[in-house]
Design an enzyme around this catalytic site. Structure first.
Site, PDB file in Angstrom:
ATOM      1  CE  LYS A  14      -2.222  -0.635   3.955  1.00 25.90           C
ATOM      2  NZ  LYS A  14      -1.886  -1.897   4.543  1.00 25.90           N
ATOM      3  NE  ARG A  89      -4.988  -1.576  10.006  1.00 26.04           N
ATOM      4  CZ  ARG A  89      -3.859  -1.016   9.569  1.00 26.04           C
ATOM      5  NH1 ARG A  89      -3.835   0.230   9.219  1.00 26.04           N
ATOM      6  NH2 ARG A  89      -2.767  -1.738   9.456  1.00 26.04           N
ATOM      7  NE  ARG A 128       6.720  -3.293   6.315  1.00 27.31           N
ATOM      8  CZ  ARG A 128       5.412  -3.076   6.339  1.00 27.31           C
ATOM      9  NH1 ARG A 128       4.800  -2.643   5.254  1.00 27.31           N
ATOM     10  NH2 ARG A 128       4.713  -3.336   7.413  1.00 27.31           N
ATOM     11  NE  ARG A 162       5.643  -0.991  10.730  1.00 26.10           N
ATOM     12  CZ  ARG A 162       4.513  -0.946  10.029  1.00 26.10           C
ATOM     13  NH1 ARG A 162       4.490  -0.341   8.859  1.00 26.10           N
ATOM     14  NH2 ARG A 162       3.426  -1.506  10.488  1.00 26.10           N
ATOM     15  NE  ARG A 173       1.114  -5.277  11.387  1.00 25.40           N
ATOM     16  CZ  ARG A 173       2.250  -5.060  10.728  1.00 25.40           C
ATOM     17  NH1 ARG A 173       3.344  -5.710  11.069  1.00 25.40           N
ATOM     18  NH2 ARG A 173       2.284  -4.212   9.753  1.00 25.40           N
TER      19      ARG A 173
HETATM   20  P1  AMP Z   1       0.307   0.063   9.413  1.00 28.06           P
HETATM   21  O1  AMP Z   1       1.478   0.983   9.351  1.00 28.06           O
HETATM   22  O2  AMP Z   1      -0.832   0.512   8.561  1.00 28.06           O
HETATM   23  O3  AMP Z   1       0.688  -1.379   9.177  1.00 28.06           O
HETATM   24  O4  AMP Z   1      -0.248   0.139  10.919  1.00 28.06           O
HETATM   25  C1  AMP Z   1       0.555  -0.235  12.023  1.00 28.06           C
HETATM   26  C2  AMP Z   1      -0.311  -0.374  13.260  1.00 28.06           C
HETATM   27  O5  AMP Z   1      -0.926   0.886  13.572  1.00 28.06           O
HETATM   28  C3  AMP Z   1      -1.482  -1.351  13.132  1.00 28.06           C
HETATM   29  O6  AMP Z   1      -1.107  -2.688  13.395  1.00 28.06           O
HETATM   30  C4  AMP Z   1      -2.424  -0.806  14.213  1.00 28.06           C
HETATM   31  O7  AMP Z   1      -2.002  -1.138  15.522  1.00 28.06           O
HETATM   32  C5  AMP Z   1      -2.253   0.700  14.055  1.00 28.06           C
HETATM   33  N1  AMP Z   1      -3.189   1.276  13.058  1.00 28.06           N
HETATM   34  C6  AMP Z   1      -2.875   1.836  11.855  1.00 28.06           C
HETATM   35  N2  AMP Z   1      -3.975   2.289  11.225  1.00 28.06           N
HETATM   36  C7  AMP Z   1      -5.010   1.996  12.045  1.00 28.06           C
HETATM   37  C8  AMP Z   1      -6.412   2.190  11.951  1.00 28.06           C
HETATM   38  N3  AMP Z   1      -6.972   2.766  10.869  1.00 28.06           N
HETATM   39  N4  AMP Z   1      -7.191   1.766  12.991  1.00 28.06           N
HETATM   40  C9  AMP Z   1      -6.650   1.189  14.081  1.00 28.06           C
HETATM   41  N5  AMP Z   1      -5.335   0.951  14.230  1.00 28.06           N
HETATM   42  C10 AMP Z   1      -4.520   1.359  13.226  1.00 28.06           C
END
Ligand code: AMP
Length: 215
Positions: A14, A89, A128, A162, A173
């Site tokens: 993404k 989400r 990653r 990360r 996740r």
């Molecule tokens: P990402 O960078 O999109 O993989 O997000 C990393 C982490 O941030 C996720 O595993 C969640 O803990 C949190 N997170 C990111 N976006 C959201 C969202 N829209 N709603 C809830 N938690 C989020």
């Protein structure tokens, strides 16, 4: 104005597609993961709470995410449009996003669902890396590999992983994705906005498909 949602499981690419769209269409890239990581890096109560939730792989509560998102939307209301990466989400977040956009007299144009298999995503997640200085994202298992192992091509910093890019967090996740995000497919299909894309194709092929739909 174009407003785009990239809907996908973790590590499906993404962020990479969002960067291409941002550059070509001059859109504002909103990654709620990035917004939350920035809030988590502060050593206040919220930061400490966020760090714990995010490294476990579960979702942050809707009210925290929505308030961060709202700030960013209002701040950039006069832009050419938004790419929503990692948001919404949950169905509740999607409903709240529709309300917010409605207040700002905007709407969603496209929702690209980037589909990929669990096993391949698991491998990608462990490969990653990112540059702590410029933020550039790499993957040692894909065509995003750095020229020199674990060194940023641009600023020659040592690349980092990360804390939630490990098999245990990924499993949670992915389960969160299936339980809470997957229902959004029906939501956006019913709204006639959903376009399915094979996220396992090359970066160029995925992007060409997105462009062909937007044209
Ligand atoms: P990402 O960078 O999109 O993989 O997000 C990393 C982490 O941030 C996720 O595993 C969640 O803990 C949190 N997170 C990111 N976006 C959201 C969202 N829209 N709603 C809830 N938690 C989020």
């Amino acid at each position: 104005m174009k407003n785009i949602i990239l809907l996908a499981p973790p590590a499906s690419g993404k962020g990479t597609q969002a960067s291409l769209l941002k550059k070509d269409f001059d859109l504002v890239h909103i990654s709620t993961g990035d917004l939350l990581r920035s809030a988590a890096s502060r050593n206040d109560d919220l930061g400490i709470k966020l760090k714990e939730i995010m490294s476990s792989g579960t979702l942050v509560s809707d009210d925290i995410v929505i308030s961060l998102l709202k700030e960013k939307l209002v701040e950039n209301r006069n832009s050419n449009g938004f790419i929503f990466d990692g948001f919404p989400r949950t169905v509740n977040q999607a409903i709240e996003l529709d309300k917010l956009l409605n207040e700002l007299e905007m709407n969603i144009d496209y929702v690209f669902l980037m589909e990929a298999d669990y096993d391949i995503l698991l491998k990608r997640i462990t490969g990653r890396r990112s540059c702590p200085k410029c933020g550039k994202i790499y993957n040692i298992y894909t065509d995003l590999k750095p020229v020199r192992e674990d060194i940023c091509d641009v600023c020659f910093e040592h690349l980092v992983s990360r804390s939630d890019d490990n098999p245990d967090s990924f499993k949670i996740r992915y389960q969160e994705y299936l339980a809470k995000t997957y229902p959004l497919i029906d939501y956006y299909e019913e709204h006639g906005k959903l376009i399915r894309i094979n996220a396992l194709d090359s970066i160029e092929k995925v992007y060409d498909k997105i462009l062909s739909v937007m044209k």
